[in-house]
Design an enzyme around this catalytic site. Structure first.
Site, PDB file in Angstrom:
ATOM      1  N   CYS A  43       0.828  -1.217   0.000  1.00  0.00           N
ATOM      2  CA  CYS A  43       0.000   0.000   0.000  1.00  0.00           C
ATOM      3  C   CYS A  43       0.860   1.264   0.000  1.00  0.00           C
ATOM      4  O   CYS A  43       0.671   2.151  -0.830  1.00  0.00           O
ATOM      5  CB  CYS A  43      -0.925  -0.023   1.215  1.00  0.00           C
ATOM      6  N   CYS A  48      -1.592   1.691  -3.035  1.00  0.00           N
ATOM      7  CA  CYS A  48      -2.591   2.757  -2.861  1.00  0.00           C
ATOM      8  C   CYS A  48      -2.002   4.162  -2.864  1.00  0.00           C
ATOM      9  O   CYS A  48      -2.495   5.051  -3.568  1.00  0.00           O
ATOM     10  CB  CYS A  48      -3.335   2.592  -1.541  1.00  0.00           C
ATOM     11  N   LYS A  51      -0.128   5.351  -6.088  1.00  0.00           N
ATOM     12  CA  LYS A  51      -1.177   5.363  -7.123  1.00  0.00           C
ATOM     13  C   LYS A  51      -2.055   6.598  -7.012  1.00  0.00           C
ATOM     14  O   LYS A  51      -2.280   7.318  -7.979  1.00  0.00           O
ATOM     15  CB  LYS A  51      -2.012   4.077  -6.987  1.00  0.00           C
ATOM     16  N   TYR A 180      -9.333  -3.461 -11.196  1.00  0.00           N
ATOM     17  CA  TYR A 180      -9.271  -2.060 -10.799  1.00  0.00           C
ATOM     18  C   TYR A 180      -7.896  -1.446 -11.033  1.00  0.00           C
ATOM     19  O   TYR A 180      -7.778  -0.281 -11.409  1.00  0.00           O
ATOM     20  CB  TYR A 180      -9.777  -1.863  -9.357  1.00  0.00           C
ATOM     21  N   GLU A 184      -7.347   1.841 -13.370  1.00  0.00           N
ATOM     22  CA  GLU A 184      -6.767   3.026 -12.722  1.00  0.00           C
ATOM     23  C   GLU A 184      -5.536   3.517 -13.473  1.00  0.00           C
ATOM     24  O   GLU A 184      -5.387   4.719 -13.744  1.00  0.00           O
ATOM     25  CB  GLU A 184      -6.395   2.698 -11.269  1.00  0.00           C
ATOM     26  N   HIS A 438     -27.245  21.164  -0.884  1.00  0.00           N
ATOM     27  CA  HIS A 438     -27.374  21.735  -2.224  1.00  0.00           C
ATOM     28  C   HIS A 438     -26.395  22.890  -2.404  1.00  0.00           C
ATOM     29  O   HIS A 438     -26.183  23.644  -1.460  1.00  0.00           O
ATOM     30  CB  HIS A 438     -28.814  22.244  -2.392  1.00  0.00           C
ATOM     31  N   GLU A 443     -26.483  15.063  -3.354  1.00  0.00           N
ATOM     32  CA  GLU A 443     -27.907  15.253  -3.036  1.00  0.00           C
ATOM     33  C   GLU A 443     -28.795  14.362  -3.893  1.00  0.00           C
ATOM     34  O   GLU A 443     -29.918  14.036  -3.512  1.00  0.00           O
ATOM     35  CB  GLU A 443     -28.310  16.720  -3.179  1.00  0.00           C
TER      36      GLU A 443
HETATM   37  C1  LIG Z   1      -1.180  -0.861  -7.575  1.00  0.00           C
HETATM   38  C2  LIG Z   1      -2.009  -1.155  -6.355  1.00  0.00           C
HETATM   39  C3  LIG Z   1      -2.951  -0.250  -5.934  1.00  0.00           C
HETATM   40  C4  LIG Z   1      -3.712  -0.513  -4.806  1.00  0.00           C
HETATM   41  N1  LIG Z   1      -4.647   0.413  -4.428  1.00  0.00           N
HETATM   42  C5  LIG Z   1      -5.391   0.194  -3.327  1.00  0.00           C
HETATM   43  C6  LIG Z   1      -6.331   1.156  -2.884  1.00  0.00           C
HETATM   44  O1  LIG Z   1      -6.528   2.199  -3.509  1.00  0.00           O
HETATM   45  N2  LIG Z   1      -7.023   0.913  -1.747  1.00  0.00           N
HETATM   46  C7  LIG Z   1      -6.843  -0.250  -1.031  1.00  0.00           C
HETATM   47  O2  LIG Z   1      -7.480  -0.423   0.018  1.00  0.00           O
HETATM   48  N3  LIG Z   1      -5.961  -1.199  -1.431  1.00  0.00           N
HETATM   49  C8  LIG Z   1      -5.233  -1.010  -2.556  1.00  0.00           C
HETATM   50  N4  LIG Z   1      -4.312  -1.943  -2.954  1.00  0.00           N
HETATM   51  C9  LIG Z   1      -4.225  -3.218  -2.209  1.00  0.00           C
HETATM   52  C10 LIG Z   1      -3.382  -3.066  -0.936  1.00  0.00           C
HETATM   53  O3  LIG Z   1      -2.127  -2.544  -1.275  1.00  0.00           O
HETATM   54  C11 LIG Z   1      -3.254  -4.410  -0.253  1.00  0.00           C
HETATM   55  O4  LIG Z   1      -4.540  -4.954  -0.034  1.00  0.00           O
HETATM   56  C12 LIG Z   1      -2.542  -4.309   1.084  1.00  0.00           C
HETATM   57  O5  LIG Z   1      -1.263  -3.756   0.939  1.00  0.00           O
HETATM   58  C13 LIG Z   1      -2.429  -5.693   1.730  1.00  0.00           C
HETATM   59  O6  LIG Z   1      -1.693  -5.617   2.930  1.00  0.00           O
HETATM   60  P1  LIG Z   1      -0.916  -6.889   3.465  1.00  0.00           P
HETATM   61  O7  LIG Z   1      -0.405  -6.529   4.817  1.00  0.00           O
HETATM   62  O8  LIG Z   1      -1.744  -8.106   3.345  1.00  0.00           O
HETATM   63  O9  LIG Z   1       0.291  -7.117   2.451  1.00  0.00           O
HETATM   64  P2  LIG Z   1       1.397  -6.110   1.905  1.00  0.00           P
HETATM   65  O10 LIG Z   1       1.062  -4.703   2.168  1.00  0.00           O
HETATM   66  O11 LIG Z   1       1.634  -6.532   0.510  1.00  0.00           O
HETATM   67  O12 LIG Z   1       2.658  -6.447   2.808  1.00  0.00           O
HETATM   68  C14 LIG Z   1       3.326  -7.683   2.720  1.00  0.00           C
HETATM   69  C15 LIG Z   1       4.792  -7.449   3.032  1.00  0.00           C
HETATM   70  O13 LIG Z   1       5.417  -8.707   3.279  1.00  0.00           O
HETATM   71  C16 LIG Z   1       6.733  -8.658   2.733  1.00  0.00           C
HETATM   72  N5  LIG Z   1       7.164 -10.060   2.598  1.00  0.00           N
HETATM   73  C17 LIG Z   1       6.633 -11.000   1.773  1.00  0.00           C
HETATM   74  N6  LIG Z   1       7.222 -12.199   2.004  1.00  0.00           N
HETATM   75  C18 LIG Z   1       8.138 -12.004   2.995  1.00  0.00           C
HETATM   76  C19 LIG Z   1       9.043 -12.864   3.689  1.00  0.00           C
HETATM   77  N7  LIG Z   1       9.099 -14.176   3.438  1.00  0.00           N
HETATM   78  N8  LIG Z   1       9.832 -12.334   4.641  1.00  0.00           N
HETATM   79  C20 LIG Z   1       9.774 -10.988   4.926  1.00  0.00           C
HETATM   80  N9  LIG Z   1       8.925 -10.135   4.306  1.00  0.00           N
HETATM   81  C21 LIG Z   1       8.105 -10.640   3.349  1.00  0.00           C
HETATM   82  C22 LIG Z   1       6.557  -7.887   1.448  1.00  0.00           C
HETATM   83  O14 LIG Z   1       7.791  -7.332   1.016  1.00  0.00           O
HETATM   84  C23 LIG Z   1       5.560  -6.818   1.884  1.00  0.00           C
HETATM   85  O15 LIG Z   1       6.205  -5.645   2.340  1.00  0.00           O
HETATM   86  C24 LIG Z   1      -3.516  -1.712  -4.071  1.00  0.00           C
HETATM   87  C25 LIG Z   1      -2.549  -2.651  -4.496  1.00  0.00           C
HETATM   88  C26 LIG Z   1      -1.812  -2.365  -5.627  1.00  0.00           C
HETATM   89  C27 LIG Z   1      -0.774  -3.375  -6.070  1.00  0.00           C
END
Ligand SMILES: Cc1cc2nc3c(=O)[nH]c(=O)nc-3n(C[C@H](O)[C@H](O)[C@H](O)COP(=O)(O)OP(=O)(O)OC[C@H]3O[C@@H](n4cnc5c(N)ncnc54)[C@H](O)[C@@H]3O)c2cc1C
Length: 455
Positions: A43, A48, A51, A180, A184, A438, A443
């Site tokens: 994110c 997010c 973006k 999406y 976007e 308004h 609205e």
């Molecule tokens: C282009 C794009 C736009 C988006 N826009 C939106 C939006 O507008 N609104 C919204 O709500 N969501 C949006 N999302 C989705 C949102 O980013 C994810 O839903 C959210 O980040 C999920 O969080 P998470 O904690 O599950 O995983 P992540 O945020 O992906 O975090 C996982 C982390 O784990 C780390 N990792 C993975 N494996 C290992 C390992 N073995 N050891 C150590 N570290 C590791 C990764 O490097 C990463 O930093 C978007 C996603 C993308 C790709």
């Protein structure tokens, strides 16, 4: 040397992991969290936040065009892509530092390394080989872009990860995908001045969204000059004259500067040691969890995109918070995955909560549809050819509003509050009772008197 012990080891410092680690530490747990790339996760670093900054950049181009009808005369405007990228990088570095500081201030030890599961209560830190004993392990590893089939030249394509850091502005870009992220990026690159082709296998963009919203978005994208190319896929990419020649499944050829694949996301469960302890995965490789995030191995939990439920930041954050409160805070609660309001930052943007007309129809109950499509006030003077669309899906018998769908300026802001109303099981009569603000677009939501149709 004896092995270090923690109460919780979090693998992945993204939206879900950071929240879970911080709250668990605040409940008194000894917490370690490993991150292999950058704290903040998808994110903050490549999702997010960057973006939305790019979306804002594109909207200034619209503003510049729209100003003339309001009497403004501005000189020749110029856009510098590299300034945008550099300023975006500064902002995400600032946010990354805040995320890290908040976790560390709560007492979390943050480890910069990949980590894997080595046993039901053991995590291995790959950079040092150290094994840590953990009472609980939380998988919060997120997801990564899917790359699709291995077609000739597929290595020439980029994904959203690289799109945020292109060293040149793509004057011509082809985006493949209909979700999406695809719409976007198509919208923001078009707004910034690219010639954009959107290629997708399906017949329409945004599968799963309300059908009329999908139709209206396609009409707006076409009006904006995006070349919509449904029912096709890329079959080959090759380098030509400093650009790329892309062949599509119908034999058509498109020449562009960059090709971006936005084909969905794959849960990060590969090579994570999950097979060694028998953590159950579903058919797409997502971790299977119960409603509090527990896997089939009682000491191992998972939250966020790695579980592939609702892949959004606020959902991952909540799941992490609920896990930490439940397991370490003696305050059990679960996340309600129904009625999650969400936005698509397409041009124009979309806000949606609750059931689409198609999903409501599938329930087999009588429903009333209230909808409106109108030219927003600003567009009357700016001359911009755009329409705002709004729709309420209402259960005929109970009068409860089952779904609300908006496309137009500030739809993302409106839908947050519509989400509160739908969460309270607001009836259509409650919308009708509410006095309009308004002059606004919102609205229209409280002045929809007559059903467009009953089904
Ligand atoms: C282009 C794009 C736009 C988006 N826009 C939106 C939006 O507008 N609104 C919204 O709500 N969501 C949006 N999302 C989705 C949102 O980013 C994810 O839903 C959210 O980040 C999920 O969080 P998470 O904690 O599950 O995983 P992540 O945020 O992906 O975090 C996982 C982390 O784990 C780390 N990792 C993975 N494996 C290992 C390992 N073995 N050891 C150590 N570290 C590791 C990764 O490097 C990463 O930093 C978007 C996603 C993308 C790709």
């Amino acid at each position: 040397m004896s092995r270090r012990e923690v109460d919780l080891f979090v693998i992945g410092a993204g939206s879900g992991g950071v929240r879970a680690a911080r709250i668990a530490a605040q409940h008194g747990a000894r917490v370690m969290m490993a991150e292999e790339y950058r704290v903040g996760g998808t994110c903050v670093i490549r999702g997010c936040v960057p973006k939305k900054l790019f979306v804002h950049a594109g909207r200034f181009a619209h503003d510049l065009e729209d100003m003339a009808g309001f009497g403004w005369r501005v000189g020749e405007a110029e856009f510098d892509w590299l300034t945008l990228v550099a300023n975006k990088d500064k902002e995400i570095a600032r946010l990354e530092a805040i995320y890290r500081r908040n976790a560390e201030n709560a007492g979390v030890e943050v480890v910069a390394s990949r980590a894997v599961v080595a046993g039901p209560n053991t995590v291995r830190i790959l950079s040092t080989g150290e094994e840590i004993d953990a009472r609980y392990i939380l998988l919060a590893t997120g997801a990564r872009p899917a790359l699709g089939p291995a077609i000739p030249g597929c290595e020439l394509a980029i994904t959203s990860n690289e799109a945020f850091n292109l060293t040149h502005f793509p004057d011509r870009i082809l985006v493949q995908g209909a979700g999406y992220i695809a719409v976007e990026f198509a919208g923001l690159f078009r707004a910034l001045g690219s010639d954009v082709t959107l290629v997708y296998r399906a017949d329409k963009v945004l599968r799963g969204f309300d059908g009329e919203i999908r139709d209206h978005l396609e009409a707006e994208m076409t009006r904006a000059g995006i070349h919509l190319t449904p029912g096709r896929t890329i079959t080959a990419i090759e380098v030509i004259n400093g650009g790329k020649r892309v062949t599509l499944s119908d034999g058509a050829v498109v020449e562009v500067d960059d090709v971006m694949l936005a084909l969905g996301r794959i849960p990060n469960t590969a090579h994570l040691g999950l097979d060694t302890v028998g953590v159950k995965l579903d058919e797409v490789g997502a971790v299977v969890v119960d409603e509090i995030g527990c896997t089939n191995v009682p000491s191992i939990y998972a939250v966020g995109d790695v579980t592939n439920r609702i892949n959004l930041t606020p959902v991952a954050i909540r799941e992490g918070h609920a896990f930490a409160d439940t397991v370490f805070g003696n305050k059990p609660w679960t996340v309600d995955h129904s009625l999650v309001a969400t936005a698509v930052f397409s041009e124009p943007e979309i806000g949606t909560v609750g059931l689409s007309e198609e999903a409501a129809r599938a329930l087999g109950r009588p429903i009333d549809i209230y909808s409106t499509s109108f030219r927003p006030l600003k567009a009357t003077l700016s001359g911009r050819e755009t329409r705002t669309f709004m729709k309420l899906v209402v259960d005929k018998e109970s009068d409860v509003v089952l779904g609300c769908h908006i496309m137009g300026d500030a739809a993302s802001e409106m839908i947050q509050l519509a989400g509160v109303a739908l969460g309270l099981k607001a009836k259509k009569a409650d919308f009708d009772r509410t006095v309009a603000v308004h002059p606004t677009s919102a609205e229209e939501l409280v002045t929809l008197r007559t059903p467009t149709r009953s089904v």
